[in-house]
Design a protein around this motif. Sequence first.
Motif, PDB file in Angstrom:
ATOM      1  N   GLN A   5      -1.844  11.246  -5.220  1.00 20.40           N
ATOM      2  CA  GLN A   5      -0.498  10.788  -4.895  1.00 20.40           C
ATOM      3  C   GLN A   5       0.164  11.676  -3.852  1.00 20.40           C
ATOM      4  O   GLN A   5       0.164  12.907  -3.962  1.00 20.40           O
ATOM      5  CB  GLN A   5       0.367  10.770  -6.156  1.00 20.40           C
ATOM      6  CG  GLN A   5       1.812  10.340  -5.911  1.00 20.40           C
ATOM      7  CD  GLN A   5       2.609  10.251  -7.205  1.00 20.40           C
ATOM      8  OE1 GLN A   5       2.049  10.008  -8.262  1.00 20.40           O
ATOM      9  NE2 GLN A   5       3.904  10.457  -7.105  1.00 20.40           N
ATOM     10  N   ILE A  22     -11.263  -2.899  -1.932  1.00 22.14           N
ATOM     11  CA  ILE A  22     -10.219  -3.176  -2.925  1.00 22.14           C
ATOM     12  C   ILE A  22      -9.468  -1.869  -3.140  1.00 22.14           C
ATOM     13  O   ILE A  22     -10.072  -0.843  -3.447  1.00 22.14           O
ATOM     14  CB  ILE A  22     -10.812  -3.678  -4.247  1.00 22.14           C
ATOM     15  CG1 ILE A  22     -11.485  -5.037  -4.049  1.00 22.14           C
ATOM     16  CG2 ILE A  22      -9.733  -3.784  -5.314  1.00 22.14           C
ATOM     17  CD1 ILE A  22     -12.242  -5.521  -5.272  1.00 22.14           C
ATOM     18  N   ALA A  23      -8.154  -1.871  -2.939  1.00 16.42           N
ATOM     19  CA  ALA A  23      -7.338  -0.666  -3.108  1.00 16.42           C
ATOM     20  C   ALA A  23      -6.503  -0.802  -4.374  1.00 16.42           C
ATOM     21  O   ALA A  23      -5.744  -1.758  -4.526  1.00 16.42           O
ATOM     22  CB  ALA A  23      -6.437  -0.474  -1.895  1.00 16.42           C
ATOM     23  N   SER A  24      -6.642   0.153  -5.280  1.00 18.68           N
ATOM     24  CA  SER A  24      -5.904   0.145  -6.538  1.00 18.68           C
ATOM     25  C   SER A  24      -4.974   1.349  -6.565  1.00 18.68           C
ATOM     26  O   SER A  24      -5.385   2.464  -6.206  1.00 18.68           O
ATOM     27  CB  SER A  24      -6.890   0.210  -7.714  1.00 18.68           C
ATOM     28  OG  SER A  24      -6.202   0.301  -8.933  1.00 18.68           O
ATOM     29  N   PHE A  25      -3.711   1.142  -6.979  1.00 20.39           N
ATOM     30  CA  PHE A  25      -2.696   2.193  -6.942  1.00 20.39           C
ATOM     31  C   PHE A  25      -2.186   2.523  -8.337  1.00 20.39           C
ATOM     32  O   PHE A  25      -2.189   1.675  -9.224  1.00 20.39           O
ATOM     33  CB  PHE A  25      -1.522   1.757  -6.054  1.00 20.39           C
ATOM     34  CG  PHE A  25      -1.913   1.456  -4.640  1.00 20.39           C
ATOM     35  CD1 PHE A  25      -1.943   2.460  -3.686  1.00 20.39           C
ATOM     36  CD2 PHE A  25      -2.277   0.176  -4.265  1.00 20.39           C
ATOM     37  CE1 PHE A  25      -2.315   2.192  -2.385  1.00 20.39           C
ATOM     38  CE2 PHE A  25      -2.663  -0.109  -2.960  1.00 20.39           C
ATOM     39  CZ  PHE A  25      -2.677   0.903  -2.013  1.00 20.39           C
ATOM     40  N   GLY A  26      -1.725   3.749  -8.501  1.00 15.50           N
ATOM     41  CA  GLY A  26      -1.196   4.196  -9.790  1.00 15.50           C
ATOM     42  C   GLY A  26       0.261   3.859  -9.985  1.00 15.50           C
ATOM     43  O   GLY A  26       0.960   4.517 -10.759  1.00 15.50           O
ATOM     44  N   SER A  27       0.769   2.842  -9.279  1.00 19.58           N
ATOM     45  CA  SER A  27       2.173   2.461  -9.369  1.00 19.58           C
ATOM     46  C   SER A  27       2.323   1.023  -8.904  1.00 19.58           C
ATOM     47  O   SER A  27       1.537   0.550  -8.068  1.00 19.58           O
ATOM     48  CB  SER A  27       3.042   3.370  -8.505  1.00 19.58           C
ATOM     49  OG  SER A  27       4.361   2.868  -8.377  1.00 19.58           O
ATOM     50  N   THR A  28       3.354   0.335  -9.407  1.00 26.02           N
ATOM     51  CA  THR A  28       3.656  -1.005  -8.912  1.00 26.02           C
ATOM     52  C   THR A  28       4.441  -0.951  -7.607  1.00 26.02           C
ATOM     53  O   THR A  28       4.627  -1.970  -6.951  1.00 26.02           O
ATOM     54  CB  THR A  28       4.489  -1.784  -9.941  1.00 26.02           C
ATOM     55  OG1 THR A  28       5.675  -1.036 -10.247  1.00 26.02           O
ATOM     56  CG2 THR A  28       3.692  -2.023 -11.206  1.00 26.02           C
TER      57      THR A  28
END
Length: 225
Positions: A5, A22-28
């Motif tokens: 982060q 594919i990008a995955s995030f730790g937040s909306t």
Amino acid sequence: MVFPQGVMHFQFNTGETPATIIASFGSTNPGLQVTAFALFGNNLPSSFVEKTTFRDEAEVKKLKGVFGGTGIPGNTSNFIKAAVTPAFAPTFPGVNGLGISIAWLELAMDGVVPIHTHPGASEIVYVVEGTICAGFVSSFANTVYFKTRYKGDLIVFPEGLLHFQFNCGKTLATAILSFSSPTLGVQLLPFALFANNLPSEIEEKITFLDDAQVKKLKRVLRGTG
């Protein structure tokens, strides 16, 4: 690949076919600041960009033209001339668990705190003496919020956003810096980009800077590659 982060990162295609991820995030609501657009696709005067990034006037003017920024070039100073006395968790254990930390800033005439981020904290600056010009680049449309602040004034920098300060007065400027975390982290953009061992040809690709400019900044900031 895993990107922590708030830490600057990049990707580019080194193959001979299209690449997909594919990008995955730790937040909306992860937010996004593309550094080149944040630095040069705005209305911050070129003289301020030169001062806080150590880039040449011609290079700043060229990149503002490429990314649609505005502002008139001016004189710059390549000297930081800033002293920070921190009370952060690594040096001042008393703030552990409190969710806060503090620092004392002294800026000589023409002193600069280069454009940088704190991935883990918002920052409040209280001007004790002198005059400080400061601003940050919003992650929305790369809008720059820039103000001149005097004795007794406050400046607020939201967590994770690129921001800078410099002494725009005629005397020493001092300030109290308050942070919303004891482990705020700091990335000074010029040093993060050029005081490293990333090969120059990759630096050129991800920063849009000329070969000569990248090599100059690596030499000034003691990078290799």
